[in-house]
Design a protein around this motif. Structure first.
Motif, mmCIF file in Angstrom:
data_model
loop_
_atom_site.group_PDB
_atom_site.id
_atom_site.type_symbol
_atom_site.label_atom_id
_atom_site.label_comp_id
_atom_site.label_asym_id
_atom_site.label_seq_id
_atom_site.Cartn_x
_atom_site.Cartn_y
_atom_site.Cartn_z
ATOM 1 N N LEU A 425 0.225 -32.504 -0.646
ATOM 2 C CA LEU A 425 -0.766 -32.511 0.435
ATOM 3 C C LEU A 425 -2.093 -31.911 -0.042
ATOM 4 C CD1 LEU A 425 1.187 -31.530 3.678
ATOM 5 C CD2 LEU A 425 0.089 -33.711 3.157
ATOM 6 N N LEU A 426 -2.030 -30.831 -0.812
ATOM 7 C CA LEU A 426 -3.247 -30.238 -1.348
ATOM 8 C C LEU A 426 -3.943 -31.216 -2.289
ATOM 9 C CD1 LEU A 426 -5.065 -27.731 -1.607
ATOM 10 C CD2 LEU A 426 -3.602 -26.972 -3.485
ATOM 11 N N PHE A 427 -3.170 -31.867 -3.129
ATOM 12 C CA PHE A 427 -3.691 -32.908 -4.024
ATOM 13 C C PHE A 427 -4.347 -34.009 -3.198
ATOM 14 C CE2 PHE A 427 -2.217 -36.185 -7.452
ATOM 15 C CZ PHE A 427 -3.542 -36.510 -7.689
ATOM 16 N N GLY A 428 -3.677 -34.400 -2.117
ATOM 17 C CA GLY A 428 -4.191 -35.479 -1.277
ATOM 18 C C GLY A 428 -5.510 -35.130 -0.608
ATOM 19 N N ASP A 516 -9.479 -33.106 -7.919
ATOM 20 C CA ASP A 516 -8.628 -34.304 -7.914
ATOM 21 C C ASP A 516 -8.168 -34.648 -9.331
ATOM 22 O OD1 ASP A 516 -7.497 -36.852 -7.006
ATOM 23 O OD2 ASP A 516 -9.271 -37.763 -7.927
ATOM 24 N N LYS A 517 -9.073 -34.552 -10.293
ATOM 25 C CA LYS A 517 -8.703 -34.822 -11.688
ATOM 26 C C LYS A 517 -7.703 -33.795 -12.196
ATOM 27 C CE LYS A 517 -13.225 -36.816 -12.810
ATOM 28 N NZ LYS A 517 -14.460 -36.644 -13.609
ATOM 29 N N TYR A 518 -7.960 -32.518 -11.867
ATOM 30 C CA TYR A 518 -7.059 -31.469 -12.337
ATOM 31 C C TYR A 518 -5.662 -31.613 -11.744
ATOM 32 C CZ TYR A 518 -4.779 -26.944 -12.503
ATOM 33 O OH TYR A 518 -3.850 -25.944 -12.670
ATOM 34 N N CYS A 519 -5.577 -31.979 -10.482
ATOM 35 C CA CYS A 519 -4.275 -32.088 -9.819
ATOM 36 C C CYS A 519 -3.423 -33.230 -10.379
ATOM 37 C CB CYS A 519 -4.453 -32.261 -8.315
ATOM 38 S SG CYS A 519 -5.041 -30.775 -7.478
ATOM 39 N N ARG A 520 -4.011 -34.116 -11.157
ATOM 40 C CA ARG A 520 -3.244 -35.186 -11.785
ATOM 41 C C ARG A 520 -2.577 -34.725 -13.085
ATOM 42 N NH1 ARG A 520 -4.886 -40.040 -9.366
ATOM 43 N NH2 ARG A 520 -6.807 -39.804 -8.136
ATOM 44 N N SER A 521 -2.925 -33.523 -13.525
ATOM 45 C CA SER A 521 -2.405 -33.029 -14.797
ATOM 46 C C SER A 521 -1.131 -32.233 -14.587
ATOM 47 C CB SER A 521 -3.456 -32.155 -15.488
ATOM 48 O OG SER A 521 -3.658 -30.962 -14.738
ATOM 49 N N LEU A 522 -0.377 -32.041 -15.679
ATOM 50 C CA LEU A 522 0.849 -31.250 -15.623
ATOM 51 C C LEU A 522 0.540 -29.769 -15.418
ATOM 52 C CD1 LEU A 522 2.988 -32.897 -18.458
ATOM 53 C CD2 LEU A 522 3.166 -33.232 -15.984
ATOM 54 N N SER A 533 -2.035 -19.992 -17.620
ATOM 55 C CA SER A 533 -2.452 -20.224 -16.236
ATOM 56 C C SER A 533 -2.089 -21.646 -15.816
ATOM 57 C CB SER A 533 -3.959 -20.013 -16.098
ATOM 58 O OG SER A 533 -4.309 -18.690 -16.431
ATOM 59 N N TRP A 534 -1.599 -21.787 -14.613
ATOM 60 C CA TRP A 534 -1.205 -23.109 -14.125
ATOM 61 C C TRP A 534 -1.338 -23.127 -12.598
ATOM 62 C CZ3 TRP A 534 3.051 -24.339 -10.918
ATOM 63 C CH2 TRP A 534 3.814 -23.234 -10.523
ATOM 64 N N GLY A 535 -1.132 -24.306 -12.017
ATOM 65 C CA GLY A 535 -1.137 -24.435 -10.566
ATOM 66 C C GLY A 535 -2.453 -23.999 -9.948
ATOM 67 N N LEU A 536 -2.356 -23.128 -8.943
ATOM 68 C CA LEU A 536 -3.545 -22.706 -8.208
ATOM 69 C C LEU A 536 -4.472 -21.836 -9.034
ATOM 70 C CD1 LEU A 536 -2.147 -21.842 -4.654
ATOM 71 C CD2 LEU A 536 -2.994 -24.024 -5.515
ATOM 72 N N VAL A 537 -3.955 -21.184 -10.071
ATOM 73 C CA VAL A 537 -4.796 -20.271 -10.858
ATOM 74 C C VAL A 537 -5.954 -21.030 -11.486
ATOM 75 C CG1 VAL A 537 -4.855 -18.665 -12.780
ATOM 76 C CG2 VAL A 537 -2.863 -18.726 -11.276
ATOM 77 N N ARG A 538 -5.648 -22.149 -12.128
ATOM 78 C CA ARG A 538 -6.716 -22.958 -12.744
ATOM 79 C C ARG A 538 -7.634 -23.554 -11.679
ATOM 80 N NH1 ARG A 538 -5.934 -24.951 -17.942
ATOM 81 N NH2 ARG A 538 -7.963 -25.921 -17.561
ATOM 82 N N LEU A 539 -7.037 -23.863 -10.526
ATOM 83 C CA LEU A 539 -7.826 -24.450 -9.438
ATOM 84 C C LEU A 539 -8.810 -23.438 -8.860
ATOM 85 C CD1 LEU A 539 -7.928 -27.188 -7.872
ATOM 86 C CD2 LEU A 539 -6.449 -26.115 -6.169
ATOM 87 N N PHE A 540 -8.422 -22.166 -8.836
ATOM 88 C CA PHE A 540 -9.250 -21.118 -8.254
ATOM 89 C C PHE A 540 -10.283 -20.541 -9.226
ATOM 90 C CE2 PHE A 540 -5.633 -19.794 -5.163
ATOM 91 C CZ PHE A 540 -5.989 -20.838 -4.322
ATOM 92 N N THR A 541 -10.205 -20.885 -10.500
ATOM 93 C CA THR A 541 -11.080 -20.256 -11.496
ATOM 94 C C THR A 541 -12.540 -20.539 -11.173
ATOM 95 O OG1 THR A 541 -9.379 -20.496 -13.195
ATOM 96 C CG2 THR A 541 -11.637 -20.100 -13.937
ATOM 97 N N PRO A 542 -13.361 -19.498 -10.979
ATOM 98 C CA PRO A 542 -14.780 -19.715 -10.668
ATOM 99 C C PRO A 542 -15.539 -20.231 -11.871
ATOM 100 C CG PRO A 542 -14.354 -17.374 -10.963
ATOM 101 C CD PRO A 542 -13.019 -18.062 -11.031
#
Length: 791
Positions: A425-428, A516-522, A533-542
Motif C-alpha cells: 500500500l505504501l508502494f502504491g 516509487d523507483k526505490y520501492c521497486r528494489s529489494l 539500511s533497508w526498508g523505511l530507513v532508506r526511504l526516510f534518509t534526508p
C-alpha cells in the motif's frame, strides 16, 4: 533609491542585512525590497523597536505577584498594553505601555513600592533584530533518523517498521490526559466569562494522528452564550434593573461586548485577555487576525504545549470526527499516515513554520492518503458521498450550508474487501501520485475521483467578473486554483493545499517518483542480511546539501494569471478544454518571439530541429509535458532503425528481416542516445538596447503621456530604434539561447524561459538578463492584450 539602513553596499553589489541576502544590482535590490519577506521583516523590526521604546524592565518582584497586580500599579503612569512575566522564577517582568511618554514617566519616578516590595525599574535592554537562520533543520532531520534507524533495521518487515513508527511517535496516554486536563481548565475559566460556552478540541490531538508535542487546537463555541446574552438583555429591559435571572451583574465581562454584533477579532482580543490574566502557566498570548480563520495563539509553559483557540471553526470539528471515523473503519490508515507524514518531514515536503508556508500541511497529506485508498482496487475506504448514504436521520448535519452527514460510529460502515498489506500500500501511494495528472485534476475526497479542471476555470472566471462588478470582502465560492487542488470533504470551496507553490508541488511529485523507483528494489522489500539500511530507513534518509546543490540557471518565469488575461483569450482557453495550457503556452511563445524580434530588434532564429509556428509550438509543449510526466533518466533506448526519438516509447518488435540479421536468440541491438534537446531560439544582439531605456523613453514621450515600461509595443520599439541609431555597436555580437518550457498546473502554470549565453566576449549578458527579467513578462502581457483586441 533612498538610503536604507538595512542595505549595505558591497564590492559585488548589495547585502540586505535584515534578510541576509546578497543582491547583484539595483534592479534586483528594488525587487527584493518590495518582496513579502523583506517587507514583513521590516515591519517586525519596527514593531519590536517601538515596543522596546515603550517598555521598562522591572525586577524585585516575588512569585506570588500576579500580572494583574503589576498592571494595576503601573497603570498610574499610563495605559499598560501588556505585562510579560518570568513565571518560572517569578523575579522579573517587562511592562509595555501604549505610549513612550508613559515609559519616561515611569523612569522619572525615584522609588517604586508595591505590596511592601521595593521594585527596581530600568529601561528595557535594546537588542538588534536578527533573522534566525534555518540551516540547522537538515542536521535535526538526520539526527531524528539516526535515533530511529537501529530499531527499524532490526525489524523483520516493512509492515513491522510502519507499526513501530506509529508506536514511536503517537501521543502517549499521559500526553492525552494532560491535554484533557488543559481543556477542562479552560472550560472552567471561560464558562465564567461566557456562560454556557464550550471548549471543543479538534485536530491532531484527538483525530488519532497526533504525535508527541503536537499543537492543541480548540474551538470556543459561543452560540449558547449568544442566546444567554440575548435573554439576559431582554430580562434586564423588562425588570428595569442591571441584574439577570441567575444573579449575574451587568458589570460582568459580557456587559462590555455584544457577541451578536462584535467582530471576530474583537472577541478574540477578549479571549486573549482572559488567557493572560486568568489561566495559570499560560504566556506568549497573541491574536493572529490576518489568518484565513483568525485564532488566539498561546503557550502553556508547564506542559510545554502550543495551542490555538478559534471561535468560528465548527467545520474543523466535523473534519476531525470524519478522520476519526476513517481511522476506526480502516486499521491500515494510521500506519500509512504516520509513515508518510514522517517521510514528508524528512524530505522537507511538510512542516510549515508557524503554520504558514508553501509546504504541504498534515491535513492535506492525510486527505491525499484517504483519496489514494478510495482509488485502490478494490477500494480500501468509501467516499464521503457513500458514507452519507449510510448515516441515519439523527446523524444528518449541515454546517454553514455544507452537508456534513456521515455515520458517527465505525460499526455502521461495512469492512473493506481490500486485504493488501501495508508494504504494497505504501508502494502504491508513491506510484499513484508519481504519475498523477495534477495538471487537469481537482481531487475530490467527497466523490472519490478527480474532477476536470476546466469546470473550475469557468467557475472562477464568472466569480471574478461578479467580484469586479460588486466587490465584497467575502471569500469566492470556488476553490483557490493552484498547482495542487485538493477539495475539503465538506467545505467544497476550500482547497486545503492552496498554500502550495509550483516549486513545493514539483518537489512533492519528484519525491514520489524517487520513492516509487526505490520501492521497486529489494532494498525496500527485504531485510538486509549484512545489517545495511533497508526498508523505511532508506526511504526516510534526508537529502544532503551536496545532493540538493544545483547549478543556478538564469530563468525568467511568465506566470499564467487568469485575472489579467483578456476576455477573448479567456474564452479561447475555456473552449480548448483540457488543452487550455498548451494553447496558452503557444500564445506566450509567439509573444516572446515578437518581443525579441519586433520590440528589441534582436536577430532571432529557431533551433534547426524546430520552428515556432502555430502548430509546432503546441507539439513542442506536448512533448515538454510528456517529458515531465515520464521518468527522468539520463538516456533512453531507441532502435537504430528509428529516425525520431520518442520519449518513453517502447522498443518495436523485431521484423523477420531484422531477426535474420541478428544472432540467433538475441534481440535487436539497442543504442543509448541522449534525449533530444527541447526547441529553442538562438538570439543575437549588436547593440545594448537595454541600457538607458528609461531616459530615452522620457525624451520620446516628452512628459505628455506617462506610460509605464512595457505598456506600449510601438513606444518600446521606438526606444529600441533610437538606441540603435544613437549608440555604438558592441565590439562582439552577444549571442544567447532562449529555451521555453511549460511547467506547473492551472493558475501556477508558468512558461519558464531558460537563458544561456553562447557568445558573450564583452560580458554584458547578465545585464541583459536582469533587464529582461522585469521587462519581458510585462511586454508579453501587453502583446497578449493587443492580439486579443485585434481578434
Amino acid at each position: 533609491m533612498e538610503a536604507n539602513p538595512n542595505i549595505k553596499v558591497t564590492p559585488k553589489g548589495f547585502l540586505c542585512i535584515l534578510c541576509n541576502v546578497n543582491l547583484p544590482n539595483l534592479p534586483s535590490l528594488g525587487q527584493h525590497v518590495k518582496g513579502r519577506k523583506h517587507m514583513t521583516l521590516s515591519a517586525v523590526k519596527e514593531t519590536r523597536k517601538a515596543q522596546g521604546e515603550c517598555s521598562v524592565f522591572v525586577s524585585g518582584i516575588k512569585p506570588d505577584i500576579s500580572q494583574t497586580d503589576i498592571t494595576e500599579y503601573f497603570q498610574k503612569f499610563g495605559q499598560v498594553s501588556d505585562v510579560i512575566m518570568d513565571k518560572s522564577k517569578g523575579v522579573f517582568a517587562i511592562v509595555q505601555f501604549t505610549e513612550a511618554d508613559s515609559t519616561q514617566a515611569t523612569l522619572s519616578c525615584l522609588e517604586h513600592r508595591m505590596k511592601g516590595l521595593k521594585l527596581r525599574v530600568k529601561p528595557r535592554e535594546k537588542k538588534d533584530f536578527k533573522l534566525i537562520p534555518k540551516k540547522a533543520g537538515s542536521e535535526n532531520l538526520q539526527q531524528s533518523l539516526d535515533r530511529l534507524k537501529p530499531q527499524l533495521c532490526q525489524l523483520a518487515s516493512v509492515d513491522a517498521q510502519m507499526q513501530y513508527v506509529v508506536e514511536r511517535f503517537q501521543l502517549g496516554d499521559n500526553e492525552k490526559k494532560a491535554r484533557e486536563l488543559l481543556v477542562q481548565l479552560l472550560q472552567e475559566v471561560f464558562v465564567e466569562f461566557f456562560p454556557d460556552s464550550q471548549i471543543l478540541p479538534f485536530g491532531s490531538s484527538i483525530n488519532t494522528f497526533g504525535v508527541h508535542s503536537c499543537d492543541i487546537d480548540l474551538f470556543l463555541d459561543l452560540e449558547n452564550t449568544k442566546v444567554f446574552q440575548a435573554l439576559a438583555k431582554s430580562t434586564t429591559e423588562q425588570a428595569g434593573e442591571a441584574m439577570s435571572d441567575d444573579g449575574r451583574s451587568e458589570d460582568s465581562i459580557l456587559s462590555d461586548i455584544d457577541l451578536s454584533s462584535s467582530s471576530t477579532n474583537e472577541v478574540l482580543e477578549l479571549v486573549a485577555t482572559i488567557l493572560r490574566r486568568c489561566v495559570p502557566s499560560v504566556h506568549k498570548v497573541h491574536v493572529v487576525g490576518s489568518a484565513r480563520l483568525p485564532v488566539v495563539k498561546f503557550h502553556h509553559q508547564e506542559l510545554n504545549l502550543q495551542g490555538d483557540i478559534t471561535i468560528n471553526n465548527r467545520l474543523a470539528v466535523k473534519n476531525t470526527r470524519f478522520l476519526q471515523l476513517c481511522s476506526g473503519v480502516e486499521d491500515r490508515l494510521r500506519p500509512l499516515v504516520f509513515t508518510l507524514r514522517y517521510w514528508a518531514k524528512q524530505k522537507q515536503l511538510a512542516g510549515n513554520p508557524s503554520g504558514a508556508g508553501p509546504l504541504l500541511n498534515n491535513y492535506a497529506l492525510t486527505l491525499l492518503i484517504i483519496y489514494f485508498l478510495q482509488n485502490c482496487d478494490p477500494p480500501a475506504l468509501l467516499t464521503v458521498d457513500q458514507l452519507k448514504d449510510m448515516a441515519c436521520e439523527e446523524e444528518e448535519c449541515v454546517i454553514e450550508g455544507w452537508d456534513c452527514t456521515f455515520p458517527s460510529q465505525p460499526i455502521a460502515v461495512p469492512p473493506s474487501k481490500n486485504t493488501e498489506d501495508l508494504c504494497p500500500l505504501l508502494f502504491g501511494f508513491f506510484t499513484f501520485y508519481a504519475n498523477f495528472d495534477f495538471a487537469g485534476s481537482v481531487i475530490s475526497v467527497r466523490k472519490g475521483r478527480a474532477l476536470p479542471i476546466t469546470d473550475f476555470l469557468s467557475q472562477n472566471k464568472a466569480e471574478e467578473a461578479m467580484h469586479e462588478e460588486k466587490p465584497t470582502k467575502t471569500q469566492p465560492h470556488g476553490p483557490k486554483l493552484g498547482p495542487l487542488i485538493l477539495l475539503d470533504p465538506f467545505e467544497l470551496s476550500h482547497n486545503v493545499a492552496g498554500n502550495m507553490t509550483e516549486r513545493s508541488h514539483r518537489s512533492f511529485q519528484r519525491e514520489c517518483q524517487d520513492a516509487d523507483k526505490y520501492c521497486r528494489s529489494l532494498q525496500y522489500q527485504r531485510k538486509s542480511i549484512k545489517g545495511k539500511s533497508w526498508g523505511l530507513v532508506r526511504l526516510f534518509t534526508p537529502h544532503g546539501d551536496a545532493l540538493r546543490a544545483k547549478t543556478e540557471q538564469l530563468t525568467i518565469s511568465i506566470p499564467f494569471k487568469l485575472a489579467s488575461l483578456p476576455e477573448t483569450l479567456r474564452n479561447e482557453l475555456h473552449m480548448a478544454g483540457d488543452g487550455f495550457r498548451l494553447l496558452w503556452f503557444q500564445k506566450v511563445c509567439s509573444a516572446v518571439e515578437g518581443v525579441f524580434k519586433n520590440v528589441l530588434r534582436c536577430d532571432i532564429a529557431p533551433s534547426t530541429d524546430a520552428v515556432f509556428g502555430q502548430d509546432s509550438v503546441v507539439d513542442a509543449a506536448g512533448e515538454m509535458e510528456t517529458s515531465l510526466n515520464t521518468s527522468t533518466n539520463d538516456s533512453f533506448d531507441i532502435s537504430e532503425s528509428q529516425d525520431t526519438a520518442v520519449v518513453g516509447a517502447k522498443r518495436r518488435l523485431s521484423s523477420g528481416s531484422e531477426a535474420s540479421a541478428s544472432p540467433q536468440g538475441k534481440k535487436a541491438r539497442m543504442t543509448k542516445m541522449r534525449k533530444p534537446e527541447l526547441p529553442h531560439w538562438i538570439c543575437a544582439h549588436k547593440h545594448m538596447v537595454w541600457a538607458g531605456r528609461r531616459r530615452v523613453r522620457r525624451e520620446l514621450i516628452k512628459d505628455t503621456d506617462c506610460r509605464p515600461e512595457g505598456s506600449c509595443m510601438e513606444l518600446e520599439a521606438q526606444v529600441t530604434d533610437h538606441i540603435i541609431e544613437k549608440e555604438p555597436e558592441l565590439k562582439e555580437t552577444l549571442e544567447f539561447k532562449v529555451q521555453p518550457q511549460m511547467v506547473g498546473e492551472t493558475e501556477s502554470t508558468k512558461t519558464v524561459l531558460t537563458l544561456e549565453p553562447t557568445s558573450d566576449k564583452t560580458g554584458v549578458f547578465h545585464d541583459l538578463f536582469h533587464f529582461l527579467e522585469i521587462f519581458l513578462p510585462k511586454m508579453v502581457e501587453t502583446l497578449l492584450e493587443k492580439e486579443a483586441a485585434r481578434a
